[in-house]
Design an enzyme around this catalytic site. Structure first.
Site, mmCIF file in Angstrom:
data_model
loop_
_atom_site.group_PDB
_atom_site.id
_atom_site.type_symbol
_atom_site.label_atom_id
_atom_site.label_comp_id
_atom_site.label_asym_id
_atom_site.label_seq_id
_atom_site.Cartn_x
_atom_site.Cartn_y
_atom_site.Cartn_z
ATOM 1 N N GLY A 1 39.018 7.743 -13.948
ATOM 2 C CA GLY A 1 40.225 7.190 -14.558
ATOM 3 C C GLY A 1 41.245 8.227 -15.004
ATOM 4 O O GLY A 1 42.191 7.901 -15.720
ATOM 5 N N GLN A 2 41.042 9.482 -14.603
ATOM 6 C CA GLN A 2 41.998 10.514 -15.004
ATOM 7 C C GLN A 2 43.297 10.372 -14.218
ATOM 8 O O GLN A 2 43.274 10.194 -12.995
ATOM 9 C CB GLN A 2 41.393 11.909 -14.774
ATOM 10 C CG GLN A 2 42.254 13.026 -15.342
ATOM 11 C CD GLN A 2 41.613 14.400 -15.212
ATOM 12 O OE1 GLN A 2 40.470 14.540 -14.759
ATOM 13 N NE2 GLN A 2 42.345 15.409 -15.624
ATOM 14 N N HIS B 1 42.589 17.196 -20.993
ATOM 15 C CA HIS B 1 43.013 16.693 -22.297
ATOM 16 C C HIS B 1 41.928 15.785 -22.859
ATOM 17 O O HIS B 1 41.199 15.138 -22.113
ATOM 18 C CB HIS B 1 44.338 15.936 -22.186
ATOM 19 C CG HIS B 1 44.321 14.836 -21.174
ATOM 20 N ND1 HIS B 1 44.458 15.062 -19.821
ATOM 21 C CD2 HIS B 1 44.151 13.496 -21.317
ATOM 22 C CE1 HIS B 1 44.385 13.912 -19.181
ATOM 23 N NE2 HIS B 1 44.194 12.942 -20.058
ATOM 24 N N ASP C 1 50.188 10.297 -27.588
ATOM 25 C CA ASP C 1 50.219 9.713 -26.248
ATOM 26 C C ASP C 1 51.460 8.813 -26.128
ATOM 27 O O ASP C 1 51.792 8.062 -27.046
ATOM 28 C CB ASP C 1 48.947 8.897 -25.990
ATOM 29 C CG ASP C 1 48.747 8.587 -24.508
ATOM 30 O OD1 ASP C 1 47.812 9.133 -23.908
ATOM 31 O OD2 ASP C 1 49.539 7.784 -23.959
ATOM 32 N N ASN D 1 38.618 11.422 -19.680
ATOM 33 C CA ASN D 1 38.504 10.882 -18.330
ATOM 34 C C ASN D 1 38.419 12.066 -17.373
ATOM 35 O O ASN D 1 39.242 12.975 -17.434
ATOM 36 C CB ASN D 1 39.722 10.015 -18.010
ATOM 37 C CG ASN D 1 39.838 8.823 -18.954
ATOM 38 O OD1 ASN D 1 38.843 8.196 -19.289
ATOM 39 N ND2 ASN D 1 41.033 8.538 -19.411
#
Ligand code: AMP
Ligand code: ZN
Length: 108
Positions: free
Chosen positions: A93-94, A100, A29, A87
């Site tokens: 909250g995506q 993913h 990330d 999420n």
């Protein structure tokens, strides 16, 4: 093509890749929220987890995704324990609308 993760899959955007097979890719990330923070991404563009169909095809896709999460976490990253986060949707909250799974770990 607007999707950031499709661009990473296509090699059009750089990523710190840790794993890749025919169907999945995993990379660090860009804004890590744990000492180890890796995203596992199916190569096929599906916007969110809840878009997988509620049938055997969806079951296979979900199984394959989470099987890969375990493989990446244990074998590739060598984590004995880890947190898995997905999420789902804007209200979940995506932010990136390409499915993913977050693997978070590496805490002492
Ligand atoms: P989510 O809120 O579940 O959609 O999370 C999206 C994640 O993707 C966030 O943790 C971002 O830091 C991460 N992210 C966004 N763009 C990139 C990129 N180009 N490379 C790696 N990670 C990214
Ligand atoms: Zn995509």
């Amino acid at each position: 093509m607007e999707c950031v993760f499709c661009k990473i899959v296509a090699g059009e955007l750089p990523a710190k890749k840790v794993y890749e097979d025919q169907d999945y890719i995993a990379f660090h990330d860009i804004h890590p929220k744990a000492p180890t923070h890796v995203l596992v991404v199916p190569k096929v563009h599906v916007p969110k987890l809840s878009d997988f169909p509620d049938d055997e095809t969806g079951e296979r896709a979900l199984g394959g995704l989470f099987r890969t999460v375990n493989r990446v976490a244990r074998e590739t990253l060598g984590l004995a324990g880890y947190r898995v986060v997905v999420n789902v949707g804007e209200k979940g909250g995506q932010e990136v609308f390409h499915v993913h799974v977050h693997i978070l770990g590496g805490w002492q």
